[in-house]
Design a protein around this motif. Structure first.
Motif, PDB file in Angstrom:
ATOM      1  N   SER A  28      -5.231   5.511   0.220  1.00 57.03           N
ATOM      2  CA  SER A  28      -4.773   3.993  -0.197  1.00 57.03           C
ATOM      3  C   SER A  28      -3.161   4.438  -0.778  1.00 57.03           C
ATOM      4  O   SER A  28      -2.524   3.371  -0.664  1.00 57.03           O
ATOM      5  CB  SER A  28      -5.553   3.778  -1.482  1.00 57.03           C
ATOM      6  OG  SER A  28      -5.690   4.459  -2.475  1.00 57.03           O
ATOM      7  N   PRO A  29      -2.824   5.550  -1.487  1.00 55.28           N
ATOM      8  CA  PRO A  29      -1.363   5.578  -1.603  1.00 55.28           C
ATOM      9  C   PRO A  29      -0.509   5.587  -0.635  1.00 55.28           C
ATOM     10  O   PRO A  29       0.502   5.159  -0.372  1.00 55.28           O
ATOM     11  CB  PRO A  29      -1.115   6.915  -2.512  1.00 55.28           C
ATOM     12  CG  PRO A  29      -2.586   6.951  -3.056  1.00 55.28           C
ATOM     13  CD  PRO A  29      -3.529   6.494  -2.054  1.00 55.28           C
ATOM     14  N   LYS A  32      -0.202   2.307   1.230  1.00 52.91           N
ATOM     15  CA  LYS A  32       0.571   1.530   0.327  1.00 52.91           C
ATOM     16  C   LYS A  32       2.162   1.793   0.550  1.00 52.91           C
ATOM     17  O   LYS A  32       3.093   1.046   0.306  1.00 52.91           O
ATOM     18  CB  LYS A  32       0.328   1.420  -1.286  1.00 52.91           C
ATOM     19  CG  LYS A  32       0.853   0.497  -2.044  1.00 52.91           C
ATOM     20  CD  LYS A  32       0.524   0.761  -3.404  1.00 52.91           C
ATOM     21  CE  LYS A  32       1.119  -0.617  -4.464  1.00 52.91           C
ATOM     22  NZ  LYS A  32       0.599  -0.410  -5.963  1.00 52.91           N
ATOM     23  N   SER A  33       2.322   3.089   0.723  1.00 50.94           N
ATOM     24  CA  SER A  33       3.894   3.437   1.031  1.00 50.94           C
ATOM     25  C   SER A  33       4.133   3.062   2.169  1.00 50.94           C
ATOM     26  O   SER A  33       5.562   3.145   2.418  1.00 50.94           O
ATOM     27  CB  SER A  33       3.686   5.214   1.004  1.00 50.94           C
ATOM     28  OG  SER A  33       3.130   5.514   2.193  1.00 50.94           O
ATOM     29  N   PHE A  36       2.724  -2.233   2.250  1.00 49.86           N
ATOM     30  CA  PHE A  36       1.624  -2.906   1.789  1.00 49.86           C
ATOM     31  C   PHE A  36       1.259  -3.108   0.553  1.00 49.86           C
ATOM     32  O   PHE A  36       1.533  -2.228  -0.432  1.00 49.86           O
ATOM     33  CB  PHE A  36       0.249  -2.581   2.684  1.00 49.86           C
ATOM     34  CG  PHE A  36       0.632  -2.663   3.889  1.00 49.86           C
ATOM     35  CD1 PHE A  36       0.309  -3.808   4.755  1.00 49.86           C
ATOM     36  CD2 PHE A  36       0.426  -1.471   4.642  1.00 49.86           C
ATOM     37  CE1 PHE A  36       0.748  -3.534   6.107  1.00 49.86           C
ATOM     38  CE2 PHE A  36       0.689  -1.419   6.172  1.00 49.86           C
ATOM     39  CZ  PHE A  36       0.410  -2.273   6.742  1.00 49.86           C
ATOM     40  N   SER A  37       1.097  -4.587  -0.123  1.00 50.35           N
ATOM     41  CA  SER A  37       0.889  -4.598  -1.555  1.00 50.35           C
ATOM     42  C   SER A  37      -0.625  -4.227  -1.759  1.00 50.35           C
ATOM     43  O   SER A  37      -1.472  -3.955  -0.845  1.00 50.35           O
ATOM     44  CB  SER A  37       0.867  -6.323  -1.447  1.00 50.35           C
ATOM     45  OG  SER A  37      -0.123  -6.955  -1.065  1.00 50.35           O
ATOM     46  N   ASP A  38      -0.903  -4.271  -3.140  1.00 49.80           N
ATOM     47  CA  ASP A  38      -2.260  -4.100  -3.440  1.00 49.80           C
ATOM     48  C   ASP A  38      -3.241  -5.090  -2.956  1.00 49.80           C
ATOM     49  O   ASP A  38      -4.284  -4.454  -2.382  1.00 49.80           O
ATOM     50  CB  ASP A  38      -2.612  -4.320  -5.082  1.00 49.80           C
ATOM     51  CG  ASP A  38      -1.792  -3.148  -6.162  1.00 49.80           C
ATOM     52  OD1 ASP A  38      -1.566  -1.977  -5.329  1.00 49.80           O
ATOM     53  OD2 ASP A  38      -1.758  -3.351  -6.863  1.00 49.80           O
ATOM     54  N   GLN A  40      -3.164  -6.384   0.274  1.00 53.36           N
ATOM     55  CA  GLN A  40      -2.817  -6.181   1.497  1.00 53.36           C
ATOM     56  C   GLN A  40      -3.754  -4.785   1.824  1.00 53.36           C
ATOM     57  O   GLN A  40      -4.435  -4.814   2.914  1.00 53.36           O
ATOM     58  CB  GLN A  40      -1.595  -5.843   1.860  1.00 53.36           C
ATOM     59  CG  GLN A  40      -0.830  -7.365   2.195  1.00 53.36           C
ATOM     60  CD  GLN A  40       0.332  -7.385   2.556  1.00 53.36           C
ATOM     61  OE1 GLN A  40       1.297  -6.373   2.032  1.00 53.36           O
ATOM     62  NE2 GLN A  40       1.060  -8.180   3.430  1.00 53.36           N
ATOM     63  N   VAL A  41      -3.464  -3.856   0.953  1.00 54.62           N
ATOM     64  CA  VAL A  41      -4.382  -2.780   0.987  1.00 54.62           C
ATOM     65  C   VAL A  41      -5.797  -2.854   1.154  1.00 54.62           C
ATOM     66  O   VAL A  41      -6.645  -2.446   1.654  1.00 54.62           O
ATOM     67  CB  VAL A  41      -4.033  -1.689   0.044  1.00 54.62           C
ATOM     68  CG1 VAL A  41      -4.883  -0.422  -0.257  1.00 54.62           C
ATOM     69  CG2 VAL A  41      -2.415  -1.178   0.099  1.00 54.62           C
ATOM     70  N   LEU A 228      -4.943   4.792  -7.183  1.00 51.28           N
ATOM     71  CA  LEU A 228      -3.950   3.930  -7.884  1.00 51.28           C
ATOM     72  C   LEU A 228      -3.720   3.902  -9.163  1.00 51.28           C
ATOM     73  O   LEU A 228      -2.956   4.023 -10.031  1.00 51.28           O
ATOM     74  CB  LEU A 228      -3.878   2.547  -7.231  1.00 51.28           C
ATOM     75  CG  LEU A 228      -3.632   2.467  -5.937  1.00 51.28           C
ATOM     76  CD1 LEU A 228      -4.056   0.819  -5.405  1.00 51.28           C
ATOM     77  CD2 LEU A 228      -2.406   3.189  -5.356  1.00 51.28           C
TER      78      LEU A 228
END
Length: 382
Positions: A28-29, A32-33, A36-38, A40-41, A228
């Motif tokens: 997930s990190p 996101k890197s 993508f936003s929270d 969208q993830v 996160l």
């Protein structure tokens, strides 16, 4: 009991889970890197349960028809393709397709190896030996996140993906070499709805379906937002994500003990207690303001998850053995259970965006307690 088959497929599942969980804590990190936003993830991760809902009953029926080993080989190959897409993809389509293949690969290999292990057992001490196998194979998913998180923090972010691909390549060759010939083909069911309806025709399996939905609804909280929370809220290094999963999974190494309790006191009683313990831990996660408290709460949750896990498989295997459809039953169950995960992935991003992470953990705890009360009436003896 066919001991050689029991040992062989326990070994396969250990190695596979180690490889698959190498990149689990950083996924997930990492996604996101990529920008993508929270929300969208969370939506990308929702592709995992919806893929399982659609394909797992079909793969279970396929394993009953053409043989467990052939389907396990397909699952490993899917996982390898998913890893390449994760490592080299950057768009929504590439990461989304990786998530779909990842879902099918992990579920197929982990569940069909379990079905193969259950094939080798008799009913007398099924819970005990299922627990031993689950304990040993959990070594892979316990050690993998720690190793992967350390690799990502000390080497480079994508290192766990490359290591996982190499390990799975070796495992694939091993499984192919051990492939048995001449499995008698029977009719293949390509109707997942029929398989799910058959699963729900058993009273206690209806209770399993309810609990499966609420327990798997915690997936976004534990897979996406726990990492996160550790990195963003507690401000810790990404290696602590691996340590957190280690404490969460530590008690899975003694699932054989919970399996013995399941044999002695009935599986449904042990799994309900386990679910209650897990829900209690979820409620306390928002109060964990340092890593020591967080690790303690995760350890408590691990006890509950271990009791739930081995007792659930014990209960379903008892039913599956009677009707000679263990592959279909375990994959139909996971298809039903992932409905909770899919809905939760879709909504969790919204909950976190507008109400915060703490609300998400508390809501999941409440849903589990509601599921326990509802499923009790399907489990209790007449």
């Amino acid at each position: 009991m066919h001991f050689s088959e029991y040992v062989r497929f326990t070994e396969v599942s250990v190695v596979f889970l180690f490889a698959a969980y190498l990149f689990n804590p950083i996924l997930s990190p990492y996604v996101k890197s990529l920008g993508f936003s929270d929300m969208q993830v969370s939506w990308i991760f929702s592709l995992l349960p919806i893929s399982i809902i659609i394909f797992s009953p079909i793969m279970g029926a396929l394993s009953d028809s053409i043989g467990r080993k052939k389907v396990i080989t397909i699952g490993i190959a899917f996982e390898m393709i998913a890893i390449l897409l994760y490592a080299f993809g950057s768009s929504w389509i590439e990461i989304g397709l990786a998530k779909v293949l990842d879902a099918i690969g992990v579920v197929v290999v982990s569940l069909i190896t379990l079905a193969k292990i259950e094939d080798s057992l008799d009913g007398k001490e099924r819970g005990k030996y299922t627990g031993w196998s689950l304990s040993v194979r959990y070594l892979g998913s316990l050690i993998g996140p720690v190793v992967g998180a350390v690799m990502a923090s000390t080497i480079f972010m994508r290192a766990p993906f490359f290591a996982s691909f190499v390990i799975l390549s070796v495992l694939l060759m091993f499984v192919v070499q051990k492939e048995s010939k001449g499995h008698k083909k029977t009719r293949i069911s390509l109707n997942p709805i029929r398989d799910v309806k058959e699963f729900l025709s058993f009273k206690k399996l209806k209770g399993m379906g309810i609990l499966g939905i609420v327990m798997h609804a915690t997936n976004p909280a534990m897979q996406v937002f726990l990492p996160l929370l550790i990195v963003e809220k507690l401000g810790l290094n990404i290696s602590y994500v691996g340590y957190a999963y280690f404490f969460l999974g530590l008690t899975h190494l003694i699932q054989f003990k919970f399996g013995e309790l399941s044999d002695r006191y009935k599986p449904w009683k042990v799994l309900l207690i386990g679910c209650a313990i897990s829900a209690t831990g979820l409620a306390f996660l928002p109060l964990s303001h340092n890593f020591v408290l967080l690790a303690s709460v995760l350890f408590l949750m691990g006890i509950g998850n271990s009791m739930w896990n081995v007792s659930a498989w014990n209960l379903m295997s008892d039913v599956g053995e009677k009707v000679k459809e263990e592959g279909e039953i375990v994959t139909s169950y996971i298809s039903i259970a992932k409905i909770g995960a899919f809905v939760s992935f879709v909504l969790s991003g919204l909950v976190v965006t507008y109400f915060g992470m703490n609300s998400l953990f508390l809501m999941n705890s409440l849903f589990i307690f509601m599921g326990i009360l509802t499923s009790y009436f399907f489990f209790k003896d007449n």
